[in-house]
Design a protein around this motif. Sequence first.
Motif, PDB file in Angstrom:
ATOM      1  N   MET A   1     -20.463  19.870  10.018  1.00 13.71           N
ATOM      2  CA  MET A   1     -19.020  19.880  10.019  1.00 13.71           C
ATOM      3  C   MET A   1     -18.536  18.584  10.516  1.00 13.71           C
ATOM      4  SD  MET A   1     -16.065  22.990   9.658  1.00 13.71           S
ATOM      5  CE  MET A   1     -16.844  23.774   8.390  1.00 13.71           C
ATOM      6  N   ASN A   2     -17.886  17.756   9.753  1.00  9.50           N
ATOM      7  CA  ASN A   2     -17.398  16.568  10.352  1.00  9.50           C
ATOM      8  C   ASN A   2     -16.674  16.682  11.762  1.00  9.50           C
ATOM      9  OD1 ASN A   2     -16.051  14.133  11.173  1.00  9.50           O
ATOM     10  ND2 ASN A   2     -15.767  13.515   8.953  1.00  9.50           N
ATOM     11  N   ARG A   3     -16.894  16.119  12.988  1.00  8.95           N
ATOM     12  CA  ARG A   3     -15.892  16.378  14.065  1.00  8.95           C
ATOM     13  C   ARG A   3     -15.398  15.108  14.642  1.00  8.95           C
ATOM     14  NH1 ARG A   3     -16.772  20.577  18.235  1.00  8.95           N
ATOM     15  NH2 ARG A   3     -17.733  22.520  17.159  1.00  8.95           N
ATOM     16  N   SER A   4     -14.995  14.099  13.544  1.00  8.90           N
ATOM     17  CA  SER A   4     -14.752  12.931  14.048  1.00  8.90           C
ATOM     18  C   SER A   4     -13.402  12.889  14.665  1.00  8.90           C
ATOM     19  CB  SER A   4     -14.483  12.098  12.926  1.00  8.90           C
ATOM     20  OG  SER A   4     -13.247  12.442  11.996  1.00  8.90           O
ATOM     21  N   PRO A   5     -13.033  11.948  15.679  1.00  8.70           N
ATOM     22  CA  PRO A   5     -11.650  11.958  16.291  1.00  8.70           C
ATOM     23  C   PRO A   5     -10.788  11.633  15.278  1.00  8.70           C
ATOM     24  CG  PRO A   5     -13.424  10.261  17.151  1.00  8.70           C
ATOM     25  CD  PRO A   5     -14.253  10.893  15.899  1.00  8.70           C
ATOM     26  N   GLU A   6     -10.794  10.982  14.022  1.00  7.26           N
ATOM     27  CA  GLU A   6      -9.951  11.009  13.158  1.00  7.26           C
ATOM     28  C   GLU A   6      -9.543  12.038  12.609  1.00  7.26           C
ATOM     29  OE1 GLU A   6     -12.139   7.221  13.596  1.00  7.26           O
ATOM     30  OE2 GLU A   6     -12.843   9.362  13.041  1.00  7.26           O
TER      31      GLU A   6
ATOM     32  N   ALA B   1     -17.976  28.638   8.978  1.00  7.89           N
ATOM     33  CA  ALA B   1     -16.561  28.443   8.451  1.00  7.89           C
ATOM     34  C   ALA B   1     -16.770  27.953   7.085  1.00  7.89           C
ATOM     35  CB  ALA B   1     -15.637  27.607   9.528  1.00  7.89           C
ATOM     36  N   PRO B   2     -16.206  28.480   6.030  1.00  9.34           N
ATOM     37  CA  PRO B   2     -16.401  27.869   4.606  1.00  9.34           C
ATOM     38  C   PRO B   2     -15.317  26.660   4.602  1.00  9.34           C
ATOM     39  CG  PRO B   2     -14.752  29.886   4.632  1.00  9.34           C
ATOM     40  CD  PRO B   2     -15.252  29.677   6.087  1.00  9.34           C
ATOM     41  N   ALA B   3     -16.054  25.604   4.026  1.00 11.69           N
ATOM     42  CA  ALA B   3     -15.308  24.244   3.794  1.00 11.69           C
ATOM     43  C   ALA B   3     -14.086  24.238   2.990  1.00 11.69           C
ATOM     44  CB  ALA B   3     -16.183  23.218   3.517  1.00 11.69           C
ATOM     45  N   GLY B   4     -12.886  23.805   3.480  1.00 13.92           N
ATOM     46  CA  GLY B   4     -11.841  23.499   2.797  1.00 13.92           C
ATOM     47  C   GLY B   4     -11.061  24.806   2.540  1.00 13.92           C
ATOM     48  N   ASN B   5     -11.563  25.867   3.187  1.00 13.24           N
ATOM     49  CA  ASN B   5     -10.514  27.237   2.935  1.00 13.24           C
ATOM     50  C   ASN B   5      -9.284  27.027   3.865  1.00 13.24           C
ATOM     51  OD1 ASN B   5      -9.805  29.782   3.971  1.00 13.24           O
ATOM     52  ND2 ASN B   5     -11.391  30.522   2.779  1.00 13.24           N
ATOM     53  N   THR B   6      -8.213  27.395   3.146  1.00 15.26           N
ATOM     54  CA  THR B   6      -6.694  27.262   3.778  1.00 15.26           C
ATOM     55  C   THR B   6      -6.487  28.314   4.845  1.00 15.26           C
ATOM     56  OG1 THR B   6      -5.924  28.450   1.772  1.00 15.26           O
ATOM     57  CG2 THR B   6      -6.011  26.008   1.654  1.00 15.26           C
ATOM     58  N   GLY B   7      -7.168  29.097   5.182  1.00 13.56           N
ATOM     59  CA  GLY B   7      -7.140  30.263   5.883  1.00 13.56           C
ATOM     60  C   GLY B   7      -5.876  31.334   5.985  1.00 13.56           C
ATOM     61  N   GLY B   8      -5.144  31.344   4.770  1.00 15.81           N
ATOM     62  CA  GLY B   8      -4.229  32.443   4.506  1.00 15.81           C
ATOM     63  C   GLY B   8      -5.043  33.702   4.141  1.00 15.81           C
ATOM     64  N   ALA B   9      -4.222  34.880   4.330  1.00 15.17           N
ATOM     65  CA  ALA B   9      -4.657  36.085   3.670  1.00 15.17           C
ATOM     66  C   ALA B   9      -4.713  36.086   2.265  1.00 15.17           C
ATOM     67  CB  ALA B   9      -3.825  37.406   4.275  1.00 15.17           C
ATOM     68  N   ASP B  10      -4.262  35.240   1.474  1.00  9.23           N
ATOM     69  CA  ASP B  10      -4.190  35.155  -0.025  1.00  9.23           C
ATOM     70  C   ASP B  10      -5.630  34.739  -0.542  1.00  9.23           C
ATOM     71  OD1 ASP B  10      -3.616  32.676   0.909  1.00  9.23           O
ATOM     72  OD2 ASP B  10      -2.446  32.068  -0.726  1.00  9.23           O
ATOM     73  N   VAL B  11      -6.432  34.203   0.102  1.00  6.29           N
ATOM     74  CA  VAL B  11      -7.726  33.763  -0.193  1.00  6.29           C
ATOM     75  C   VAL B  11      -8.906  34.649   0.703  1.00  6.29           C
ATOM     76  CG1 VAL B  11      -6.949  31.743  -1.051  1.00  6.29           C
ATOM     77  CG2 VAL B  11      -7.755  31.780   1.274  1.00  6.29           C
ATOM     78  N   SER B  12      -9.991  34.654   0.262  1.00  4.00           N
ATOM     79  CA  SER B  12     -11.051  35.282   0.902  1.00  4.00           C
ATOM     80  C   SER B  12     -11.384  34.418   2.034  1.00  4.00           C
ATOM     81  CB  SER B  12     -12.235  35.447  -0.008  1.00  4.00           C
ATOM     82  OG  SER B  12     -13.342  35.771   0.774  1.00  4.00           O
ATOM     83  N   ALA B  13     -11.450  35.078   3.008  1.00  6.10           N
ATOM     84  CA  ALA B  13     -12.161  34.344   4.505  1.00  6.10           C
ATOM     85  C   ALA B  13     -13.371  33.615   4.400  1.00  6.10           C
ATOM     86  CB  ALA B  13     -12.081  35.188   5.573  1.00  6.10           C
ATOM     87  N   PHE B  14     -14.240  33.834   3.238  1.00  2.00           N
ATOM     88  CA  PHE B  14     -15.534  33.598   3.047  1.00  2.00           C
ATOM     89  C   PHE B  14     -15.531  32.569   1.833  1.00  2.00           C
ATOM     90  CE2 PHE B  14     -15.835  37.808   4.858  1.00  2.00           C
ATOM     91  CZ  PHE B  14     -16.187  37.447   5.934  1.00  2.00           C
ATOM     92  N   ARG B  15     -14.325  32.229   1.325  1.00  2.00           N
ATOM     93  CA  ARG B  15     -14.250  31.140  -0.122  1.00  2.00           C
ATOM     94  C   ARG B  15     -14.365  29.741   0.375  1.00  2.00           C
ATOM     95  NH1 ARG B  15      -9.669  30.908  -4.037  1.00  2.00           N
ATOM     96  NH2 ARG B  15     -10.283  29.223  -5.210  1.00  2.00           N
TER      97      ARG B  15
END
Length: 116
Positions: free
Chosen positions: A1-6, A87-101
């Motif tokens: 996963m990209n950990r760039s300073p930007e 951590a699934p890339a791009g996942n928005t983190g809310g309970a309205d989406v699967s934590a694994f999607r």
Amino acid sequence: MNRSPERRAAYVVEAAAAREALAAGDLDVAFARLERAHILGQPWVGAHSWTHWMMLRVGWRRRDPREVAGQILRLAGGGLFTWLGWAPAGNTGGADVSAFRPMPYPGDLEPLCREP
């Protein structure tokens, strides 16, 4: 996963905007900024966990039991999953989406999030 300073700097901006919106009582804006912070903060255990903590606070203030329960579960496992690189890339983190999607990145965040 990209950990760039930007990417980290963009996370800090989104997190600050979320804090300001929450302090002003604008829960919709706070949550939207937290979703963006979540996408950006996934590479770092602390940032990822902080975002879920803040989402829990928004869910509590909204009196949204689904969000509260979802964030408690994400707080319990999110840091471990980040540490393990799950951590699934791009996942928005809310309970309205699967934590694994995995989800597509918003267009403006994609350049910050994709691998160099």
